[in-house]
Design a protein around this motif. Sequence first.
Motif, PDB file in Angstrom:
ATOM      1  N   GLY A  17       0.853  -1.199   0.000  1.00  0.00           N
ATOM      2  CA  GLY A  17       0.000   0.000   0.000  1.00  0.00           C
ATOM      3  C   GLY A  17       0.882   1.240   0.000  1.00  0.00           C
ATOM      4  O   GLY A  17       0.467   2.315   0.433  1.00  0.00           O
ATOM      5  N   GLY A  20      -0.024   4.821  -1.232  1.00  0.00           N
ATOM      6  CA  GLY A  20      -1.124   5.518  -0.583  1.00  0.00           C
ATOM      7  C   GLY A  20      -0.630   6.545   0.434  1.00  0.00           C
ATOM      8  O   GLY A  20       0.577   6.800   0.552  1.00  0.00           O
ATOM      9  N   GLY A  23       1.502   4.911   3.610  1.00  0.00           N
ATOM     10  CA  GLY A  23       2.695   4.233   3.106  1.00  0.00           C
ATOM     11  C   GLY A  23       3.698   5.195   2.500  1.00  0.00           C
ATOM     12  O   GLY A  23       4.912   5.104   2.760  1.00  0.00           O
ATOM     13  N   ASP A  41       2.321  -1.884  -4.489  1.00  0.00           N
ATOM     14  CA  ASP A  41       0.960  -1.331  -4.527  1.00  0.00           C
ATOM     15  C   ASP A  41       0.260  -1.867  -5.770  1.00  0.00           C
ATOM     16  O   ASP A  41       0.854  -1.968  -6.838  1.00  0.00           O
ATOM     17  CB  ASP A  41       0.995   0.205  -4.553  1.00  0.00           C
ATOM     18  CG  ASP A  41      -0.291   0.799  -4.015  1.00  0.00           C
ATOM     19  OD1 ASP A  41      -0.247   1.473  -2.970  1.00  0.00           O
ATOM     20  OD2 ASP A  41      -1.365   0.576  -4.640  1.00  0.00           O
ATOM     21  N   GLY A  48      -6.029   5.090  -2.658  1.00  0.00           N
ATOM     22  CA  GLY A  48      -5.240   6.310  -2.772  1.00  0.00           C
ATOM     23  C   GLY A  48      -3.900   6.234  -3.479  1.00  0.00           C
ATOM     24  O   GLY A  48      -3.083   7.156  -3.328  1.00  0.00           O
ATOM     25  N   ALA A  66       2.186  -4.617  -7.593  1.00  0.00           N
ATOM     26  CA  ALA A  66       1.783  -6.008  -7.324  1.00  0.00           C
ATOM     27  C   ALA A  66       0.689  -6.002  -6.271  1.00  0.00           C
ATOM     28  O   ALA A  66       0.521  -5.039  -5.527  1.00  0.00           O
ATOM     29  CB  ALA A  66       2.992  -6.810  -6.838  1.00  0.00           C
ATOM     30  N   ARG A  69      -2.485 -10.079  -2.673  1.00  0.00           N
ATOM     31  CA  ARG A  69      -3.167 -11.381  -2.788  1.00  0.00           C
ATOM     32  C   ARG A  69      -2.442 -12.322  -3.742  1.00  0.00           C
ATOM     33  O   ARG A  69      -2.799 -13.493  -3.842  1.00  0.00           O
ATOM     34  CB  ARG A  69      -4.608 -11.161  -3.278  1.00  0.00           C
ATOM     35  CG  ARG A  69      -5.452 -10.407  -2.276  1.00  0.00           C
ATOM     36  CD  ARG A  69      -6.767  -9.954  -2.893  1.00  0.00           C
ATOM     37  NE  ARG A  69      -6.567  -8.888  -3.865  1.00  0.00           N
ATOM     38  CZ  ARG A  69      -7.539  -8.331  -4.586  1.00  0.00           C
ATOM     39  NH1 ARG A  69      -8.773  -8.738  -4.431  1.00  0.00           N
ATOM     40  NH2 ARG A  69      -7.272  -7.363  -5.445  1.00  0.00           N
ATOM     41  N   GLY A  89      -4.735  -2.059   1.711  1.00  0.00           N
ATOM     42  CA  GLY A  89      -6.062  -2.330   2.242  1.00  0.00           C
ATOM     43  C   GLY A  89      -7.181  -1.758   1.395  1.00  0.00           C
ATOM     44  O   GLY A  89      -6.998  -0.791   0.645  1.00  0.00           O
ATOM     45  N   VAL A  91     -10.140   0.389   2.109  1.00  0.00           N
ATOM     46  CA  VAL A  91     -10.159   1.313   3.244  1.00  0.00           C
ATOM     47  C   VAL A  91     -11.556   1.835   3.608  1.00  0.00           C
ATOM     48  O   VAL A  91     -11.736   2.440   4.655  1.00  0.00           O
ATOM     49  CB  VAL A  91      -9.198   2.517   2.972  1.00  0.00           C
ATOM     50  CG1 VAL A  91      -8.882   3.258   4.267  1.00  0.00           C
ATOM     51  CG2 VAL A  91      -7.896   2.063   2.339  1.00  0.00           C
ATOM     52  N   ILE A 106      -9.053  -8.771   0.411  1.00  0.00           N
ATOM     53  CA  ILE A 106      -7.849  -7.947   0.590  1.00  0.00           C
ATOM     54  C   ILE A 106      -7.460  -7.881   2.064  1.00  0.00           C
ATOM     55  O   ILE A 106      -6.317  -8.174   2.435  1.00  0.00           O
ATOM     56  CB  ILE A 106      -8.063  -6.517   0.035  1.00  0.00           C
ATOM     57  CG1 ILE A 106      -8.342  -6.557  -1.473  1.00  0.00           C
ATOM     58  CG2 ILE A 106      -6.840  -5.642   0.334  1.00  0.00           C
ATOM     59  CD1 ILE A 106      -8.645  -5.216  -2.109  1.00  0.00           C
ATOM     60  N   SER A 130      -1.910  -2.197  10.083  1.00  0.00           N
ATOM     61  CA  SER A 130      -2.706  -0.989  10.340  1.00  0.00           C
ATOM     62  C   SER A 130      -4.190  -1.328  10.453  1.00  0.00           C
ATOM     63  O   SER A 130      -4.922  -1.315   9.464  1.00  0.00           O
ATOM     64  CB  SER A 130      -2.483   0.025   9.215  1.00  0.00           C
ATOM     65  OG  SER A 130      -2.702  -0.598   7.955  1.00  0.00           O
ATOM     66  N   SER A 132      -7.961  -0.539  12.656  1.00  0.00           N
ATOM     67  CA  SER A 132      -8.767   0.684  12.710  1.00  0.00           C
ATOM     68  C   SER A 132      -9.513   0.820  14.036  1.00  0.00           C
ATOM     69  O   SER A 132      -9.897  -0.173  14.656  1.00  0.00           O
ATOM     70  CB  SER A 132      -9.788   0.617  11.567  1.00  0.00           C
ATOM     71  OG  SER A 132     -10.823   1.545  11.770  1.00  0.00           O
ATOM     72  N   ILE A 183      -5.882   2.401  14.360  1.00  0.00           N
ATOM     73  CA  ILE A 183      -5.663   3.817  14.037  1.00  0.00           C
ATOM     74  C   ILE A 183      -6.969   4.604  14.146  1.00  0.00           C
ATOM     75  O   ILE A 183      -8.028   4.130  13.704  1.00  0.00           O
ATOM     76  CB  ILE A 183      -5.079   3.929  12.602  1.00  0.00           C
ATOM     77  CG1 ILE A 183      -3.772   3.127  12.503  1.00  0.00           C
ATOM     78  CG2 ILE A 183      -4.871   5.376  12.206  1.00  0.00           C
ATOM     79  CD1 ILE A 183      -3.240   2.985  11.081  1.00  0.00           C
ATOM     80  N   PRO A 186      -7.046   9.306  10.506  1.00  0.00           N
ATOM     81  CA  PRO A 186      -5.879  10.008   9.969  1.00  0.00           C
ATOM     82  C   PRO A 186      -6.276  11.005   8.875  1.00  0.00           C
ATOM     83  O   PRO A 186      -7.307  10.847   8.229  1.00  0.00           O
ATOM     84  CB  PRO A 186      -5.029   8.875   9.385  1.00  0.00           C
ATOM     85  CG  PRO A 186      -6.004   7.817   9.003  1.00  0.00           C
ATOM     86  CD  PRO A 186      -7.202   7.964   9.903  1.00  0.00           C
TER      87      PRO A 186
HETATM   88  N1  LIG Z   1      -7.323   6.346   6.003  1.00  0.00           N
HETATM   89  C1  LIG Z   1      -8.005   5.916   7.070  1.00  0.00           C
HETATM   90  O1  LIG Z   1      -9.022   6.500   7.459  1.00  0.00           O
HETATM   91  C2  LIG Z   1      -7.513   4.704   7.843  1.00  0.00           C
HETATM   92  C3  LIG Z   1      -7.895   4.529   9.169  1.00  0.00           C
HETATM   93  C4  LIG Z   1      -7.472   3.394   9.866  1.00  0.00           C
HETATM   94  C5  LIG Z   1      -6.678   2.443   9.218  1.00  0.00           C
HETATM   95  N2  LIG Z   1      -6.320   2.646   7.928  1.00  0.00           N
HETATM   96  C6  LIG Z   1      -5.552   1.597   7.247  1.00  0.00           C
HETATM   97  O2  LIG Z   1      -4.274   2.083   6.873  1.00  0.00           O
HETATM   98  C7  LIG Z   1      -3.855   1.449   5.652  1.00  0.00           C
HETATM   99  C8  LIG Z   1      -3.380   2.498   4.673  1.00  0.00           C
HETATM  100  O3  LIG Z   1      -4.473   3.357   4.378  1.00  0.00           O
HETATM  101  P1  LIG Z   1      -4.294   4.817   3.754  1.00  0.00           P
HETATM  102  O4  LIG Z   1      -5.020   5.745   4.619  1.00  0.00           O
HETATM  103  O5  LIG Z   1      -2.881   5.091   3.405  1.00  0.00           O
HETATM  104  O6  LIG Z   1      -5.190   4.644   2.432  1.00  0.00           O
HETATM  105  P2  LIG Z   1      -4.769   4.777   0.899  1.00  0.00           P
HETATM  106  O7  LIG Z   1      -5.967   4.452   0.084  1.00  0.00           O
HETATM  107  O8  LIG Z   1      -4.120   6.084   0.665  1.00  0.00           O
HETATM  108  O9  LIG Z   1      -3.679   3.608   0.742  1.00  0.00           O
HETATM  109  C9  LIG Z   1      -4.031   2.258   0.614  1.00  0.00           C
HETATM  110  C10 LIG Z   1      -3.187   1.696  -0.519  1.00  0.00           C
HETATM  111  O10 LIG Z   1      -3.359   0.268  -0.570  1.00  0.00           O
HETATM  112  C11 LIG Z   1      -3.337  -0.090  -1.960  1.00  0.00           C
HETATM  113  N3  LIG Z   1      -3.972  -1.396  -2.090  1.00  0.00           N
HETATM  114  C12 LIG Z   1      -5.291  -1.700  -1.904  1.00  0.00           C
HETATM  115  N4  LIG Z   1      -5.483  -3.012  -2.116  1.00  0.00           N
HETATM  116  C13 LIG Z   1      -4.271  -3.546  -2.412  1.00  0.00           C
HETATM  117  C14 LIG Z   1      -3.824  -4.863  -2.702  1.00  0.00           C
HETATM  118  N5  LIG Z   1      -4.688  -5.875  -2.748  1.00  0.00           N
HETATM  119  N6  LIG Z   1      -2.505  -5.071  -2.936  1.00  0.00           N
HETATM  120  C15 LIG Z   1      -1.627  -4.035  -2.913  1.00  0.00           C
HETATM  121  N7  LIG Z   1      -2.002  -2.763  -2.665  1.00  0.00           N
HETATM  122  C16 LIG Z   1      -3.309  -2.529  -2.413  1.00  0.00           C
HETATM  123  C17 LIG Z   1      -4.088   1.017  -2.641  1.00  0.00           C
HETATM  124  O11 LIG Z   1      -3.831   1.051  -4.034  1.00  0.00           O
HETATM  125  C18 LIG Z   1      -3.595   2.234  -1.900  1.00  0.00           C
HETATM  126  O12 LIG Z   1      -2.451   2.811  -2.515  1.00  0.00           O
HETATM  127  C19 LIG Z   1      -5.042   0.611   5.179  1.00  0.00           C
HETATM  128  O13 LIG Z   1      -4.826  -0.739   5.541  1.00  0.00           O
HETATM  129  C20 LIG Z   1      -6.212   1.168   5.941  1.00  0.00           C
HETATM  130  O14 LIG Z   1      -7.246   0.223   6.154  1.00  0.00           O
HETATM  131  C21 LIG Z   1      -6.675   3.757   7.242  1.00  0.00           C
END
Ligand SMILES: NC(=O)c1ccc[n+]([C@@H]2O[C@H](COP(=O)([O-])OP(=O)(O)OC[C@H]3O[C@@H](n4cnc5c(N)ncnc54)[C@H](O)[C@@H]3O)[C@@H](O)[C@H]2O)c1
Length: 331
Positions: A17, A20, A23, A41, A48, A66, A69, A89, A91, A106, A130, A132, A183, A186
């Motif tokens: 990820g 995003g 990350g 990613d 994102g 990549a 899964r 994830g 999200v 996922i 990460s 929630s 978390i 954020p």
């Molecule tokens: N943003 C929030 O509100 C929040 C809150 C609590 C926890 N989280 C967790 O933090 C992590 C990062 O979230 P973020 O806020 O940076 O969101 P984000 O959408 O910016 O980043 C998530 C990234 O995961 C990638 N992704 C999704 N499925 C994938 C897969 N199968 N294989 C590879 N990449 C994949 C997406 O392309 C994306 O770039 C997530 O696991 C999310 O559940 C986020």
Amino acid sequence: MTDLASLVNGKRILITGGLGMIGSTLAQKLVPLGAKVTLVDACIDPYGANLFNIENIRSQLTVNIADIRDKEAMKWLVRGQDIIFNLAGQVSHNDSIENPFLDADINYLGHLNVVENMRKFNPRAVVVFSGSRLQFGRIEYNPVDEKHPLNPRTPYALNKTAAENLYKFYFEMHEIPCVVFRIANPYGPRSQMKHSKYCMINWFLRLAMENKTISIFGDGEQMRDYIYVEDLADALLLAAVTPACHGEIFNVGSGTGARFKEMVEILVDIVGQGKVQSVPWPKDYVNVETGDYITNITKLQKTIDWKPRVDLRTGIQQTFDYYQRHRAQYW
Ligand SMILES: NC(=O)c1ccc[n+]([C@@H]2O[C@H](COP(=O)([O-])OP(=O)(O)OC[C@H]3O[C@@H](n4cnc5c(N)ncnc54)[C@H](O)[C@@H]3O)[C@@H](O)[C@H]2O)c1
């Protein structure tokens, strides 16, 4: 103060990820410290992933498009890594209700694929997960500590909880050092700005920047704990390199609550435009509403040398400045 540079310089670090918000913020911290960073990613819509998030450091790290899964891909990608931030994830908790299979695929099976490949090919790497705040479901007391009961109310929260247990199992059974985070909310630079499925502050910022109307559900008194992404990334990083954190679960947030309407007022004030209206709670939100949430960060602060540095007003200002400069990359 923890000398992070000496702990991560030359270390091989995988971030799933990684394109995003969270990350890429980690990558922005790790590359200048001398870490050898690989981002994985899958760039799946509507999440994102954005190559612009790492444009300034693009030549100093490896990007691998990549999917977590993918059994063959992850078999090779986990090898040789010292730390794996497994952040990939689905999200959106509302989308998880519409498409629970994708969420499980996922957020549970994808994560199982990574840790199972770690067990076979790299069991000594540290893995950070990460989760929630939504895992707690309806909040029974504040501030919420790690002992608060877990009552997940959406497939997203359910699968995050299942994955959390998965990490615990791999720690206890296979001694894979893991750190589990739950978390809060954020926000900050590098988040997607295309929809309101998650990162509410970022979405409201877009509405205000376009002088559109921000809808507050109910009376706007609901309390949330908003954590600036830079503070969050610091906590994840410090926990990964602190052996006392391995095998532990931490709640992470700013430790401070802000009322929803207060957050919107700050935001509109900073942007200098944007309209605000109150609307009744939509049905699909009422069903998953948790009640007020403030994070108890005592356990985390006892274990790592960390404190949130960016208050809500400063964080929103910095986020606004970022998107003013780079709007074309996110709209
Ligand atoms: N943003 C929030 O509100 C929040 C809150 C609590 C926890 N989280 C967790 O933090 C992590 C990062 O979230 P973020 O806020 O940076 O969101 P984000 O959408 O910016 O980043 C998530 C990234 O995961 C990638 N992704 C999704 N499925 C994938 C897969 N199968 N294989 C590879 N990449 C994949 C997406 O392309 C994306 O770039 C997530 O696991 C999310 O559940 C986020």
